[in-house]
Design a protein around this motif. Structure first.
Motif, mmCIF file in Angstrom:
data_model
loop_
_atom_site.group_PDB
_atom_site.id
_atom_site.type_symbol
_atom_site.label_atom_id
_atom_site.label_comp_id
_atom_site.label_asym_id
_atom_site.label_seq_id
_atom_site.Cartn_x
_atom_site.Cartn_y
_atom_site.Cartn_z
ATOM 1 N N VAL A 15 67.151 1.205 -51.488
ATOM 2 C CA VAL A 15 65.749 1.569 -51.684
ATOM 3 C C VAL A 15 65.275 2.549 -50.623
ATOM 4 C CG1 VAL A 15 63.389 0.668 -51.797
ATOM 5 C CG2 VAL A 15 65.269 -0.609 -52.832
ATOM 6 N N GLY A 181 66.963 -3.820 -49.650
ATOM 7 C CA GLY A 181 66.220 -3.473 -50.850
ATOM 8 C C GLY A 181 66.970 -3.807 -52.119
ATOM 9 N N GLY A 209 65.113 -6.854 -52.163
ATOM 10 C CA GLY A 209 63.665 -6.791 -52.248
ATOM 11 C C GLY A 209 63.142 -6.189 -53.538
ATOM 12 N N LYS A 210 63.941 -5.312 -54.155
ATOM 13 C CA LYS A 210 63.474 -4.690 -55.395
ATOM 14 C C LYS A 210 63.301 -5.730 -56.506
ATOM 15 C CE LYS A 210 67.872 -3.575 -57.572
ATOM 16 N NZ LYS A 210 68.479 -2.689 -58.556
ATOM 17 N N ASP A 213 59.933 -7.092 -56.238
ATOM 18 C CA ASP A 213 58.982 -6.145 -56.842
ATOM 19 C C ASP A 213 58.919 -6.341 -58.350
ATOM 20 O OD1 ASP A 213 58.920 -5.186 -54.255
ATOM 21 O OD2 ASP A 213 60.261 -3.508 -54.668
ATOM 22 N N LYS A 249 55.849 -0.974 -60.929
ATOM 23 C CA LYS A 249 56.859 -1.374 -59.944
ATOM 24 C C LYS A 249 56.581 -0.706 -58.604
ATOM 25 C CE LYS A 249 61.326 -1.605 -58.228
ATOM 26 N NZ LYS A 249 61.897 -0.918 -57.057
ATOM 27 N N TYR A 250 56.204 0.554 -58.630
ATOM 28 C CA TYR A 250 55.884 1.285 -57.402
ATOM 29 C C TYR A 250 54.707 0.631 -56.680
ATOM 30 C CZ TYR A 250 54.656 5.190 -54.330
ATOM 31 O OH TYR A 250 54.370 5.973 -53.221
ATOM 32 N N GLU A 253 55.529 -2.861 -55.128
ATOM 33 C CA GLU A 253 56.204 -2.801 -53.832
ATOM 34 C C GLU A 253 55.203 -2.566 -52.710
ATOM 35 O OE1 GLU A 253 59.700 -0.327 -51.446
ATOM 36 O OE2 GLU A 253 58.925 0.439 -53.339
ATOM 37 N N ARG A 254 54.279 -1.643 -52.928
ATOM 38 C CA ARG A 254 53.250 -1.376 -51.915
ATOM 39 C C ARG A 254 52.438 -2.642 -51.626
ATOM 40 N NH1 ARG A 254 49.526 3.440 -53.481
ATOM 41 N NH2 ARG A 254 48.669 2.867 -51.453
ATOM 42 N N LYS A 256 53.326 -5.787 -52.127
ATOM 43 C CA LYS A 256 54.189 -6.783 -51.458
ATOM 44 C C LYS A 256 54.260 -6.511 -49.961
ATOM 45 C CE LYS A 256 58.460 -5.875 -51.218
ATOM 46 N NZ LYS A 256 59.870 -5.545 -51.557
#
Length: 288
Positions: A15, A181, A209-210, A213, A249-250, A253-254, A256
């Motif tokens: 990531v 990630g 981590g993804k 997300d 998804k983007y 992540e922010r 999280k």
């Protein structure tokens, strides 16, 4: 001024990626041109067919231009031409090691801008569970990026060594884990008589981590939106909603990262994510 001393380490991540320099008994992460210590492992072909790397590429891949951008290609290293990505705008394609080389080139440029020195050699970390083909592809990516010498080091071993150089402990065992990630690695290390040995190591190339997300997207955001709007087949894997889900998804992540950083709730707000089947604009408003 050229340097052949290997005092540079690179984490080529699924990531995000990063480069650090060992100097004076300490490691210092080199910031990229955006002033960040991490560079998203993403590539994008712009309208002039120039390859861009980093945050903008990630936004494009998960947002409004997925046909010309690519993320998470590290997990495809070793698959060769079977895993090539087509960039529609430029009528060209790229193998995972070629995309990885673009990330390494970007990190090299950051280093050279910061230090004024040419970078010819660097240690590159790889997941503990990487098979021979993936490891070899990482080496090829380094060569494509212009690194003449690039020893590969297992990620949990690298973490252990970094800690061990600063530890005064003797005759002890450590369990070191790296939750990245896209990959999870663990190693048992032994410190004895000033030496650090790897007792055992293992990993999972599809745990990171993804996935957190995506869980936020599929378990929280998607049910919230389908309960408010007419969104048939609104799920991960649906071609129709791929762009909308990529943007979710983007933003997930922010969110999280902010919740983990501040320990406070975070509002995800996206205006005009898409239109539902009734022609209504889908606005996302969710408290994580």
């Amino acid at each position: 001024m050229a340097s052949n001393t290997i005092n540079v380490g690179i984490d080529l991540g699924t990531v995000n990626s990063s480069l650090a320099v060992w100097h004076g008994g300490d490691a210092k992460v080199v910031q990229n041109k955006a002033g960040s210590m991490i560079t998203p492992s993403a590539v994008w072909a712009d309208r002039r067919c120039n390859i861009r790397v980093g945050e903008e590429a990630k936004k494009r891949a998960l947002g409004n231009d997925p046909d010309n951008a690519w993320v998470e290609f590290k997990l495809l290293l070793g698959l060769g031409d079977d895993a090539r990505k087509n960039f529609v705008r430029c009528e060209t394609s790229m193998a995972p090691e070629e995309a990885s080389a673009e990330i390494l080139k970007s990190l090299k440029t950051d280093y050279q801008t910061s230090s004024g020195n040419e970078l010819r050699a660097a240690v590159i970390t790889v997941p503990a569970a990487f098979e021979n083909a993936a490891t070899a592809a990482t080496g090829r990516a380094a060569k494509l990026a212009g690194l003449e010498h690039s020893p590969l080091l297992l990620e949990p071993v690298a973490a252990s060594l970094a800690y061990g150089l600063q530890s005064q402990a003797e005759n002890v065992y450590w369990l070191v884990y790296d939750f990245g990630g896209g990959t999870f690695d663990a190693a048992v290390m032994r410190v004895r008589d000033g030496f650090i040995d790897v007792v055992s190591h293992e990993g999972n190339n599809h745990l990171g981590g993804k996935l957190i997300d995506w869980d936020i997207v599929t378990d929280r955001l998607v049910p919230s939106l389908t309960g408010q709007f007419n969104l048939p087949d609104f799920r991960r894997g649906s071609e129709r909603w791929a762009q909308a889900l990529g943007r979710l998804k983007y933003e997930a992540e922010r969110a999280k990262i902010e919740v983990a950083r501040t320990r406070n709730e975070y509002e995800i707000w996206i205006e005009g994510l898409c239109q539902d089947d009734d022609g209504k604009d889908v606005d996302v408003e969710y408290i994580l």
